[in-house]
Motif scaffolding. Structure first.
Motif, short mmCIF file in Angstrom:
data_model
loop_
_atom_site.label_atom_id
_atom_site.label_comp_id
_atom_site.label_asym_id
_atom_site.label_seq_id
_atom_site.Cartn_x
_atom_site.Cartn_y
_atom_site.Cartn_z
N VAL A 1 3.97 8.97 2.08
CA VAL A 1 2.93 9.44 1.16
C VAL A 1 3.49 10.63 0.41
CG1 VAL A 1 0.62 10.42 0.99
CG2 VAL A 1 1.08 8.61 2.66
N VAL B 1 -0.09 7.03 -2.34
CA VAL B 1 -0.10 6.52 -0.97
C VAL B 1 0.87 5.36 -0.80
CG1 VAL B 1 -1.58 5.52 0.82
CG2 VAL B 1 -2.48 7.30 -0.68
N HIS B 2 1.00 4.53 -1.80
CA HIS B 2 1.90 3.37 -1.72
C HIS B 2 2.96 3.49 -2.81
CE1 HIS B 2 -0.68 1.34 1.14
NE2 HIS B 2 -1.70 1.63 0.36
N THR C 1 5.30 11.18 6.30
CA THR C 1 5.06 9.82 6.79
C THR C 1 3.58 9.49 6.63
OG1 THR C 1 4.58 10.51 9.05
CG2 THR C 1 6.90 10.05 8.51
N ALA C 2 3.30 8.21 6.55
CA ALA C 2 1.91 7.77 6.44
C ALA C 2 1.10 8.22 7.65
CB ALA C 2 1.86 6.25 6.28
N TRP D 1 0.22 11.87 7.20
CA TRP D 1 -0.82 12.00 6.17
C TRP D 1 -2.19 11.63 6.74
CZ3 TRP D 1 -1.30 14.54 1.86
CH2 TRP D 1 -2.37 14.27 1.03
N THR D 2 -2.23 10.56 7.50
CA THR D 2 -3.49 10.12 8.12
C THR D 2 -4.03 11.20 9.03
OG1 THR D 2 -2.88 7.79 7.94
CG2 THR D 2 -4.57 8.35 9.56
N LYS E 1 6.74 14.98 0.65
CA LYS E 1 6.76 13.61 1.14
C LYS E 1 6.59 13.68 2.65
CE LYS E 1 9.89 12.17 -2.46
NZ LYS E 1 11.21 12.59 -2.82
N GLY F 1 6.03 3.47 3.64
CA GLY F 1 5.65 4.30 4.78
C GLY F 1 5.63 5.78 4.50
#
Length: 62
Positions: free
Chosen positions: A33, A24-25, A49-50, A53-54, A47, A31
């Protein structure tokens, strides 16, 4: 704040060998994931974007 630097195996993987790992980080890719197959790391990781992923996790958490 401490950043997570290691891959984590999904809690949904269970004991059936369907393992997905996520990072995640990543200080090198802020930014973003990353996700990969833990059984076959020769397969390219994905890969996203965060935010994407959310949305993905929220959709399946319902």
């Amino acid at each position: 704040m401490t950043r997570q630097s290691r891959w984590q195996i999904s809690s949904y993987s269970g004991s059936n060998d369907n393992c997905v790992e996520v990072k995640v980080h990543d200080e090198n890719l802020p930014g973003v994931v990353r996700a990969r197959d833990s059984k076959d790391r020769s397969i390219p990781e994905i890969k996203v974007t965060a935010a994407a992923w959310t949305s993905f996790v929220d959709h399946f958490a319902k």
